[in-house]
Design an enzyme around this catalytic site. Structure first.
Site, PDB file in Angstrom:
ATOM      1  N   SER A  15       0.765  -1.277  -0.073  1.00  0.00           N
ATOM      2  CA  SER A  15      -0.086   0.059   0.323  1.00  0.00           C
ATOM      3  C   SER A  15       0.703   1.436   0.092  1.00  0.00           C
ATOM      4  O   SER A  15       0.647   2.389  -0.585  1.00  0.00           O
ATOM      5  CB  SER A  15      -0.998  -0.123   1.171  1.00  0.00           C
ATOM      6  OG  SER A  15      -0.270   0.211   2.423  1.00  0.00           O
ATOM      7  N   ASN A  16       2.221   1.049   0.665  1.00  0.00           N
ATOM      8  CA  ASN A  16       2.970   2.110   0.509  1.00  0.00           C
ATOM      9  C   ASN A  16       3.538   2.467  -0.923  1.00  0.00           C
ATOM     10  O   ASN A  16       3.441   3.647  -1.401  1.00  0.00           O
ATOM     11  CB  ASN A  16       4.031   2.354   1.598  1.00  0.00           C
ATOM     12  CG  ASN A  16       3.368   2.800   2.899  1.00  0.00           C
ATOM     13  OD1 ASN A  16       3.365   3.797   2.917  1.00  0.00           O
ATOM     14  ND2 ASN A  16       3.476   1.740   3.952  1.00  0.00           N
ATOM     15  N   MET A  92      10.471  -6.469   4.710  1.00  0.00           N
ATOM     16  CA  MET A  92      10.664  -7.202   6.058  1.00  0.00           C
ATOM     17  C   MET A  92      11.912  -7.746   6.176  1.00  0.00           C
ATOM     18  O   MET A  92      12.277  -8.828   6.745  1.00  0.00           O
ATOM     19  CB  MET A  92       9.376  -7.792   6.352  1.00  0.00           C
ATOM     20  CG  MET A  92       8.044  -7.210   6.336  1.00  0.00           C
ATOM     21  SD  MET A  92       7.978  -5.619   7.018  1.00  0.00           S
ATOM     22  CE  MET A  92       7.156  -5.817   8.535  1.00  0.00           C
ATOM     23  N   LEU A  95      18.992  -5.156   6.445  1.00  0.00           N
ATOM     24  CA  LEU A  95      19.900  -5.011   5.317  1.00  0.00           C
ATOM     25  C   LEU A  95      21.226  -5.039   6.033  1.00  0.00           C
ATOM     26  O   LEU A  95      21.434  -4.444   7.128  1.00  0.00           O
ATOM     27  CB  LEU A  95      19.698  -3.821   4.520  1.00  0.00           C
ATOM     28  CG  LEU A  95      18.410  -4.011   3.538  1.00  0.00           C
ATOM     29  CD1 LEU A  95      18.369  -2.485   2.851  1.00  0.00           C
ATOM     30  CD2 LEU A  95      18.640  -5.135   2.602  1.00  0.00           C
ATOM     31  N   HIS A 111       8.430   3.219   9.219  1.00  0.00           N
ATOM     32  CA  HIS A 111       8.218   2.382  10.249  1.00  0.00           C
ATOM     33  C   HIS A 111       6.888   2.680  10.904  1.00  0.00           C
ATOM     34  O   HIS A 111       6.874   3.971  11.128  1.00  0.00           O
ATOM     35  CB  HIS A 111       9.553   2.522  11.212  1.00  0.00           C
ATOM     36  CG  HIS A 111       9.296   1.532  12.268  1.00  0.00           C
ATOM     37  ND1 HIS A 111       9.395   0.113  12.257  1.00  0.00           N
ATOM     38  CD2 HIS A 111       9.082   1.677  13.553  1.00  0.00           C
ATOM     39  CE1 HIS A 111       9.119  -0.613  13.350  1.00  0.00           C
ATOM     40  NE2 HIS A 111       8.870   0.370  14.088  1.00  0.00           N
ATOM     41  N   GLU A 176       0.908   6.946   7.091  1.00  0.00           N
ATOM     42  CA  GLU A 176       2.178   6.727   6.210  1.00  0.00           C
ATOM     43  C   GLU A 176       2.023   7.004   4.842  1.00  0.00           C
ATOM     44  O   GLU A 176       2.986   7.463   4.172  1.00  0.00           O
ATOM     45  CB  GLU A 176       2.347   5.161   6.460  1.00  0.00           C
ATOM     46  CG  GLU A 176       2.597   4.572   7.683  1.00  0.00           C
ATOM     47  CD  GLU A 176       2.848   3.073   7.554  1.00  0.00           C
ATOM     48  OE1 GLU A 176       3.544   2.396   6.620  1.00  0.00           O
ATOM     49  OE2 GLU A 176       2.507   2.348   8.641  1.00  0.00           O
TER      50      GLU A 176
HETATM   51  C1  GAR Z   1       3.736  -0.574   6.771  1.00  0.00           C
HETATM   52  O1  GAR Z   1       2.901  -0.367   7.924  1.00  0.00           O
HETATM   53  C2  GAR Z   1       5.073  -0.336   7.035  1.00  0.00           C
HETATM   54  O2  GAR Z   1       5.268   0.797   7.928  1.00  0.00           O
HETATM   55  C3  GAR Z   1       5.512  -1.584   7.948  1.00  0.00           C
HETATM   56  O3  GAR Z   1       4.759  -2.583   7.128  1.00  0.00           O
HETATM   57  C4  GAR Z   1       3.618  -2.261   6.646  1.00  0.00           C
HETATM   58  C5  GAR Z   1       3.762  -2.484   4.859  1.00  0.00           C
HETATM   59  O4  GAR Z   1       2.598  -2.144   4.402  1.00  0.00           O
HETATM   60  N1  GAR Z   1       6.900  -1.468   7.835  1.00  0.00           N
HETATM   61  C6  GAR Z   1       7.746  -2.157   9.007  1.00  0.00           C
HETATM   62  O5  GAR Z   1       7.093  -2.602  10.005  1.00  0.00           O
HETATM   63  C7  GAR Z   1       9.118  -2.102   8.625  1.00  0.00           C
HETATM   64  N2  GAR Z   1       9.657  -2.512  10.095  1.00  0.00           N
HETATM   65  P1  GAR Z   1       2.534  -2.143   2.852  1.00  0.00           P
HETATM   66  O6  GAR Z   1       3.004  -3.358   2.298  1.00  0.00           O
HETATM   67  O7  GAR Z   1       1.036  -1.881   2.763  1.00  0.00           O
HETATM   68  O8  GAR Z   1       3.228  -0.547   2.369  1.00  0.00           O
END
Ligand code: GAR
Length: 207
Positions: A15-16, A92, A95, A111, A176
């Site tokens: 979604s990001n 996830m 690196l 985050h 986000e």
């Molecule tokens: C988001 O909430 C992002 O902030 C989090 O995973 C989700 C991904 O959503 N990232 C972390 O927790 C990294 N430590 P998305 O795949 O819909 O963008």
């Protein structure tokens, strides 16, 4: 100014990534996506770029003997696509130093917590369990630690007593989707400068 080439790394829903695609389309970010790389072949994020003429690659950790070889493949793919800024969007994995030194100061992450609180996995669940009244999200440059790099932007989101990890995650996610494109746009305009751990934003009050 010519548009910055982004390489977006994903593991899941994306979604990001969608928010970044939308912001580019709407002219809010002067960038183009050179490649989307997923470490999961069935990540929904890959579907989001279908038909858009954007290159996608699946690079899975299990296909490499070592983490170093896996990350070498990631870096090679990013280089092949002339990527200038690496954007972690729900990627996830932690690196390693070889990857990070290939893109010094050129890797961003989002985050779902107000760092340095609640780094790592399940940040929203950590926030609920701790009992904080305020959480939020953080865009930061990536260093070798876990969610420990210099902070670019943060925005607070209130936590209600009735929240579950899921309802809080959904409320943070909406923020986000605004914050990440804004941070990327600032980078693409050359408005982010590193001064030690501090990220200095030129003309901070200008949108
Ligand atoms: C988001 O909430 C992002 O902030 C989090 O995973 C989700 C991904 O959503 N990232 C972390 O927790 C990294 N430590 P998305 O795949 O819909 O963008």
């Amino acid at each position: 100014m010519s548009s910055t080439v982004l390489g977006v790394l994903v593991s899941g829903r994306g979604s990001n990534l969608q928010a970044i695609l939308d912001a580019i389309r709407e002219g809010k970010i002067n960038a183009k996506i050179g490649v989307v790389i997923s470490d999961k072949k069935d990540a929904f994020a890959l579907q989001r770029v279908k038909g858009l003429g954007i290159a996608t690659e699946v690079i899975e950790r299990k296909d490499f003997a070592t983490k170093r070889q896996f990350e070498e493949a990631l870096v090679n793919t990013l280089c092949e696509h002339n990527v200038e800024l690496v954007v972690l969007a729900g990627f996830m994995r932690l690196l390693g130093s070889d990857f990070i030194s290939a893109y010094p100061g050129k890797i961003m992450n989002i985050h779902p917590a107000l760092l340095p609180s609640f780094p790592g996995l399940n940040a929203q669940k950590q926030a609920i369990e701790y009992g904080v009244k305020m959480s939020g999200c953080t865009v930061h440059f990536v260093d070798e630690g876990m969610d420990s790099g210099p902070i670019i932007l943060q925005q607070a989101v209130p936590v209600a007593s009735s929240d579950t990890a899921e309802t809080l995650a959904a409320r943070i996610l909406e923020v986000e989707h605004v914050l990440y494109p804004r941070a990327i746009s600032l980078y693409c305009k050359g408005r982010l400068t590193l001064n030690g751990r501090q990220v200095v934003i030129t003309d901070e009050n200008v949108k």
